[in-house]
Enzyme design. Sequence first.
Site, short mmCIF file in Angstrom:
data_model
loop_
_atom_site.label_atom_id
_atom_site.label_comp_id
_atom_site.label_asym_id
_atom_site.label_seq_id
_atom_site.Cartn_x
_atom_site.Cartn_y
_atom_site.Cartn_z
N VAL A 1 -54.08 -98.79 -109.54
CA VAL A 1 -54.05 -100.13 -108.97
C VAL A 1 -54.61 -101.08 -110.01
O VAL A 1 -55.28 -100.68 -110.96
CB VAL A 1 -54.86 -100.23 -107.65
CG1 VAL A 1 -54.19 -99.44 -106.55
CG2 VAL A 1 -56.30 -99.76 -107.86
N SER A 2 -54.33 -102.37 -109.84
CA SER A 2 -54.64 -103.34 -110.89
C SER A 2 -56.06 -103.87 -110.85
O SER A 2 -56.62 -104.24 -111.87
CB SER A 2 -53.66 -104.51 -110.83
OG SER A 2 -52.33 -104.05 -111.01
N THR A 3 -56.66 -103.94 -109.66
CA THR A 3 -57.99 -104.53 -109.54
C THR A 3 -58.92 -103.64 -108.74
O THR A 3 -58.47 -102.77 -107.98
CB THR A 3 -57.91 -105.91 -108.85
OG1 THR A 3 -57.34 -105.75 -107.54
CG2 THR A 3 -57.03 -106.86 -109.65
#
Length: 203
Positions: free
Chosen positions: A24-26
């Site tokens: 996931v990105s964050t």
Amino acid sequence: MRHANDPGTLDLITGKRLIGYARVSTDDQDLSQQRAELHAAGCTRIFAEKVSGTHSKRPELARMLDHLRPGDVVTVTRLDRLARNTRDLLDIAEQLQAKGAGLRSLAEPWADTTSPAGRMVLTVFAGIAEFERSLIVERTRNGREAAMKRGVRFGRRPTLTPAQIAHARRLIDAEGRTAKEVASLLGVHRATLYRALAKQACL
């Protein structure tokens, strides 16, 4: 939590070891959905991380690549969890191929390098990516040549104009100003002024 030396599970049909990768990105996003899908697909060894796909350094991806053995199949929920773009996907696929490992996406069944059809699709993608790259190079070259014919000059613009350099020399030689004072007056670093004066002296 699985230990790092967990060997993973062998697919009952193919006999290959299934290795999952989730991202996931964050930090505020959750990996649980991807983990659940990968577990359901037969992966018990899952490498997961929270890092933007645009970030070049992905430690868990690197660990996974080091962990792979011939015959392993890397499984992702979607290709955008693994790669930033088409070129990145092809680079990773080449690394997997070099290790004798395969790639499979749950959301994109066509992206399965363990099958002849999947390998063919990625080969086509590689050809398209190379074609696009050559087009960009050609367009850039043609645009540069056209601009040069119009008199456009490329490269860094000189920080100081010839008139400013001549003025700076007069201030230093005739008025006794220091290079530091003149550089400050012209709004440049002293080293920039020295380089400009030296370059002009060589002309």
